[in-house]
Design a protein around this motif. Structure first.
Motif, PDB file in Angstrom:
ATOM      1  N   PRO A  15       0.821  -1.221   0.000  1.00  0.00           N
ATOM      2  CA  PRO A  15       0.000   0.000   0.000  1.00  0.00           C
ATOM      3  C   PRO A  15       0.853   1.269   0.000  1.00  0.00           C
ATOM      4  O   PRO A  15       0.562   2.227  -0.723  1.00  0.00           O
ATOM      5  CB  PRO A  15      -0.811  -0.128   1.298  1.00  0.00           C
ATOM      6  N   GLY A  16       1.908   1.288   0.817  1.00  0.00           N
ATOM      7  CA  GLY A  16       2.780   2.452   0.858  1.00  0.00           C
ATOM      8  C   GLY A  16       3.519   2.657  -0.445  1.00  0.00           C
ATOM      9  O   GLY A  16       3.691   3.803  -0.904  1.00  0.00           O
ATOM     10  N   LEU A  17       3.941   1.563  -1.057  1.00  0.00           N
ATOM     11  CA  LEU A  17       4.667   1.659  -2.323  1.00  0.00           C
ATOM     12  C   LEU A  17       3.766   2.202  -3.423  1.00  0.00           C
ATOM     13  O   LEU A  17       4.178   3.059  -4.218  1.00  0.00           O
ATOM     14  CB  LEU A  17       5.225   0.287  -2.693  1.00  0.00           C
ATOM     15  N   ARG A  18       2.532   1.726  -3.490  1.00  0.00           N
ATOM     16  CA  ARG A  18       1.598   2.238  -4.504  1.00  0.00           C
ATOM     17  C   ARG A  18       1.288   3.713  -4.267  1.00  0.00           C
ATOM     18  O   ARG A  18       1.172   4.495  -5.221  1.00  0.00           O
ATOM     19  CB  ARG A  18       0.300   1.414  -4.494  1.00  0.00           C
ATOM     20  N   HIS A  19       1.161   4.106  -3.011  1.00  0.00           N
ATOM     21  CA  HIS A  19       0.899   5.517  -2.696  1.00  0.00           C
ATOM     22  C   HIS A  19       2.076   6.387  -3.144  1.00  0.00           C
ATOM     23  O   HIS A  19       1.876   7.481  -3.688  1.00  0.00           O
ATOM     24  CB  HIS A  19       0.674   5.661  -1.186  1.00  0.00           C
ATOM     25  N   LEU A  20       3.283   5.898  -2.926  1.00  0.00           N
ATOM     26  CA  LEU A  20       4.474   6.621  -3.371  1.00  0.00           C
ATOM     27  C   LEU A  20       4.477   6.767  -4.886  1.00  0.00           C
ATOM     28  O   LEU A  20       4.755   7.851  -5.427  1.00  0.00           O
ATOM     29  CB  LEU A  20       5.730   5.878  -2.920  1.00  0.00           C
ATOM     30  N   LEU A 221      -0.588 -14.701  19.554  1.00  0.00           N
ATOM     31  CA  LEU A 221       0.225 -15.049  18.391  1.00  0.00           C
ATOM     32  C   LEU A 221      -0.413 -14.405  17.161  1.00  0.00           C
ATOM     33  O   LEU A 221      -1.305 -14.992  16.533  1.00  0.00           O
ATOM     34  CB  LEU A 221       0.295 -16.573  18.216  1.00  0.00           C
ATOM     35  N   PRO A 222       0.001 -13.187  16.829  1.00  0.00           N
ATOM     36  CA  PRO A 222      -0.670 -12.446  15.757  1.00  0.00           C
ATOM     37  C   PRO A 222      -0.392 -12.976  14.369  1.00  0.00           C
ATOM     38  O   PRO A 222      -1.091 -12.629  13.423  1.00  0.00           O
ATOM     39  CB  PRO A 222      -0.103 -11.034  15.924  1.00  0.00           C
ATOM     40  N   GLY A 223       0.628 -13.825  14.218  1.00  0.00           N
ATOM     41  CA  GLY A 223       0.992 -14.312  12.890  1.00  0.00           C
ATOM     42  C   GLY A 223       1.844 -13.307  12.150  1.00  0.00           C
ATOM     43  O   GLY A 223       2.247 -12.273  12.699  1.00  0.00           O
ATOM     44  N   ARG A 224       2.137 -13.615  10.910  1.00  0.00           N
ATOM     45  CA  ARG A 224       2.967 -12.734  10.102  1.00  0.00           C
ATOM     46  C   ARG A 224       2.257 -11.401   9.897  1.00  0.00           C
ATOM     47  O   ARG A 224       1.082 -11.360   9.506  1.00  0.00           O
ATOM     48  CB  ARG A 224       3.258 -13.384   8.749  1.00  0.00           C
ATOM     49  N   TYR A 225       2.977 -10.330  10.178  1.00  0.00           N
ATOM     50  CA  TYR A 225       2.365  -9.011  10.071  1.00  0.00           C
ATOM     51  C   TYR A 225       1.889  -8.721   8.653  1.00  0.00           C
ATOM     52  O   TYR A 225       2.562  -9.045   7.674  1.00  0.00           O
ATOM     53  CB  TYR A 225       3.351  -7.926  10.504  1.00  0.00           C
ATOM     54  N   ARG A 226       0.729  -8.078   8.585  1.00  0.00           N
ATOM     55  CA  ARG A 226       0.135  -7.707   7.297  1.00  0.00           C
ATOM     56  C   ARG A 226      -0.063  -6.196   7.250  1.00  0.00           C
ATOM     57  O   ARG A 226      -0.529  -5.601   8.234  1.00  0.00           O
ATOM     58  CB  ARG A 226      -1.221  -8.391   7.114  1.00  0.00           C
ATOM     59  N   PRO A 227       0.265  -5.570   6.117  1.00  0.00           N
ATOM     60  CA  PRO A 227      -0.006  -4.127   5.996  1.00  0.00           C
ATOM     61  C   PRO A 227      -1.502  -3.864   6.127  1.00  0.00           C
ATOM     62  O   PRO A 227      -2.330  -4.659   5.680  1.00  0.00           O
ATOM     63  CB  PRO A 227       0.494  -3.791   4.582  1.00  0.00           C
ATOM     64  N   ALA A 228      -1.841  -2.770   6.758  1.00  0.00           N
ATOM     65  CA  ALA A 228      -3.246  -2.406   6.920  1.00  0.00           C
ATOM     66  C   ALA A 228      -3.841  -1.963   5.587  1.00  0.00           C
ATOM     67  O   ALA A 228      -3.124  -1.582   4.655  1.00  0.00           O
ATOM     68  CB  ALA A 228      -3.371  -1.294   7.951  1.00  0.00           C
ATOM     69  N   ALA A 229      -5.158  -2.022   5.514  1.00  0.00           N
ATOM     70  CA  ALA A 229      -5.868  -1.572   4.314  1.00  0.00           C
ATOM     71  C   ALA A 229      -6.283  -0.114   4.489  1.00  0.00           C
ATOM     72  O   ALA A 229      -6.120   0.478   5.547  1.00  0.00           O
ATOM     73  CB  ALA A 229      -7.077  -2.458   4.078  1.00  0.00           C
ATOM     74  N   GLY A 230      -6.832   0.454   3.416  1.00  0.00           N
ATOM     75  CA  GLY A 230      -7.383   1.797   3.509  1.00  0.00           C
ATOM     76  C   GLY A 230      -6.453   2.881   2.991  1.00  0.00           C
ATOM     77  O   GLY A 230      -5.375   2.599   2.466  1.00  0.00           O
ATOM     78  N   PRO A 231      -6.871   4.134   3.147  1.00  0.00           N
ATOM     79  CA  PRO A 231      -6.104   5.274   2.632  1.00  0.00           C
ATOM     80  C   PRO A 231      -4.709   5.330   3.239  1.00  0.00           C
ATOM     81  O   PRO A 231      -4.472   4.891   4.362  1.00  0.00           O
ATOM     82  CB  PRO A 231      -6.942   6.482   3.068  1.00  0.00           C
ATOM     83  N   CYS A 232      -3.792   5.898   2.456  1.00  0.00           N
ATOM     84  CA  CYS A 232      -2.392   5.987   2.870  1.00  0.00           C
ATOM     85  C   CYS A 232      -1.943   7.440   3.006  1.00  0.00           C
ATOM     86  O   CYS A 232      -2.633   8.362   2.572  1.00  0.00           O
ATOM     87  CB  CYS A 232      -1.501   5.261   1.865  1.00  0.00           C
ATOM     88  N   LYS A 233      -0.777   7.605   3.592  1.00  0.00           N
ATOM     89  CA  LYS A 233      -0.150   8.917   3.750  1.00  0.00           C
ATOM     90  C   LYS A 233       1.303   8.825   3.298  1.00  0.00           C
ATOM     91  O   LYS A 233       1.918   7.761   3.329  1.00  0.00           O
ATOM     92  CB  LYS A 233      -0.215   9.360   5.210  1.00  0.00           C
ATOM     93  N   LEU A 234       1.844   9.958   2.861  1.00  0.00           N
ATOM     94  CA  LEU A 234       3.261  10.080   2.534  1.00  0.00           C
ATOM     95  C   LEU A 234       3.822  11.152   3.445  1.00  0.00           C
ATOM     96  O   LEU A 234       3.392  12.307   3.387  1.00  0.00           O
ATOM     97  CB  LEU A 234       3.453  10.444   1.059  1.00  0.00           C
ATOM     98  N   GLN A 235       4.762  10.778   4.295  1.00  0.00           N
ATOM     99  CA  GLN A 235       5.319  11.723   5.260  1.00  0.00           C
ATOM    100  C   GLN A 235       6.818  11.916   5.022  1.00  0.00           C
ATOM    101  O   GLN A 235       7.514  11.000   4.579  1.00  0.00           O
ATOM    102  CB  GLN A 235       5.076  11.228   6.692  1.00  0.00           C
ATOM    103  N   GLY A 236       7.286  13.104   5.289  1.00  0.00           N
ATOM    104  CA  GLY A 236       8.698  13.402   5.082  1.00  0.00           C
ATOM    105  C   GLY A 236       8.968  14.862   5.385  1.00  0.00           C
ATOM    106  O   GLY A 236       8.256  15.502   6.170  1.00  0.00           O
ATOM    107  N   ALA A 237       9.995  15.393   4.737  1.00  0.00           N
ATOM    108  CA  ALA A 237      10.357  16.792   4.961  1.00  0.00           C
ATOM    109  C   ALA A 237      11.085  17.332   3.739  1.00  0.00           C
ATOM    110  O   ALA A 237      11.767  16.586   3.021  1.00  0.00           O
ATOM    111  CB  ALA A 237      11.246  16.941   6.196  1.00  0.00           C
TER     112      ALA A 237
END
Length: 257
Positions: A15-20, A221-237
């Protein structure tokens, strides 16, 4: 001449990669960006593949930095050895593939990008990042120097900022995925922010599904972490740099949703 440099926080999952990929170039145009550094170490959650590294590059990154998950995907090793713009922390073992410092030519101005990793509660086996910075700043010549300090402790990041003040143009922290509100220019002219934040899902815990993170803190035991769904953000400076002095004249936080 004035140069505007964009630093983008850790890209998390697909999700983050597609948002980028959707938003980086329009942001560069809007902010008149001359050079962009993206931290990509979480593009696969833990590490990144060669394909993902190239997707970040094709999205508009001039340099891609990594961190404690640099070798999370072991197939990246060959790419690290062969690719000048893909940097792993310079103070990791000399036996590790790749390199952590590179000088880029931007139309006559040379930009040094240095990637370091912190040792406080993060990478105890790494070399001292402060002395590693000293060594790398002596190699080659550049008008502008940018440092991505991938570290856990805010104290270590702040101390590095003071240590390198006046010796580098800009220094930012990555790793915690939570942006800080302390953007500033240090007394001797180094632009600084303790952490850029992340590029990934808004409704998440550091990019991961909240329920999984909660379950881990409950002792399950949450299992292998999965990226969350939904809208994304791009943060930086965005750092505004004076090409004649190498100093920073302003820092602006970015949070694009």
């Amino acid at each position: 001449m004035e140069y505007r440099v964009l630093a983008v926080g850790d890209v998390v999952g697909e999700p983050g990669l597609r948002h980028l990929e959707r938003h980086l170039r329009p942001l560069q145009k809007l902010k008149n960006i001359a050079f962009t550094v993206v931290n990509g170490e979480n593009a696969s959650g833990v590490g990144l593949t060669e394909e993902q590294a190239w997707r970040i590059r094709d999205a508009g990154a001039d340099a891609v930095t990594l961190g404690n998950h640099a070798f999370g995907k072991t197939q990246i090793a060959a790419c690290l050895d062969e690719t000048s713009w893909l940097l792993r922390p310079a103070n990791l073992s000399g036996r590790a593939p790749g390199h952590g410092c590179e000088i880029f030519d931007l139309g006559g101005v040379r930009i040094r990008v240095l990637n370091l990793i912190g040792r406080c509660d993060l990478s105890w086996g790494a070399d001292n990042p402060f002395t590693a910075a000293d060594r790398n700043l002596e190699r080659g010549e550049a008008e502008l120097t940018l440092v991505d300090f991938h570290a856990e402790a805010t104290s270590e990041k702040l101390a590095m900022g003071y240590y390198l003040d006046g010796r580098v143009s800009a220094l930012w922290g990555t790793h915690t995925h939570v942006p800080t509100a302390d953007e500033r220019v240090y007394p001797k002219g180094t632009g600084y922010i303790t952490d850029l934040g992340m590029t990934g899902p808004v409704e998440s815990v550091l990019g991961i599904e909240p329920a999984q993170s909660v379950e881990s803190f409950l002792g399950g035991l949450p299992g292998r972490y999965r990226p969350a769904a939904g809208p994304c953000k791009l943060q930086g400076a965005v750092f505004t740099l004076d090409g004649s002095t190498g100093r920073c004249t302003g820092v602006e936080r970015i949070d694009l949703r």
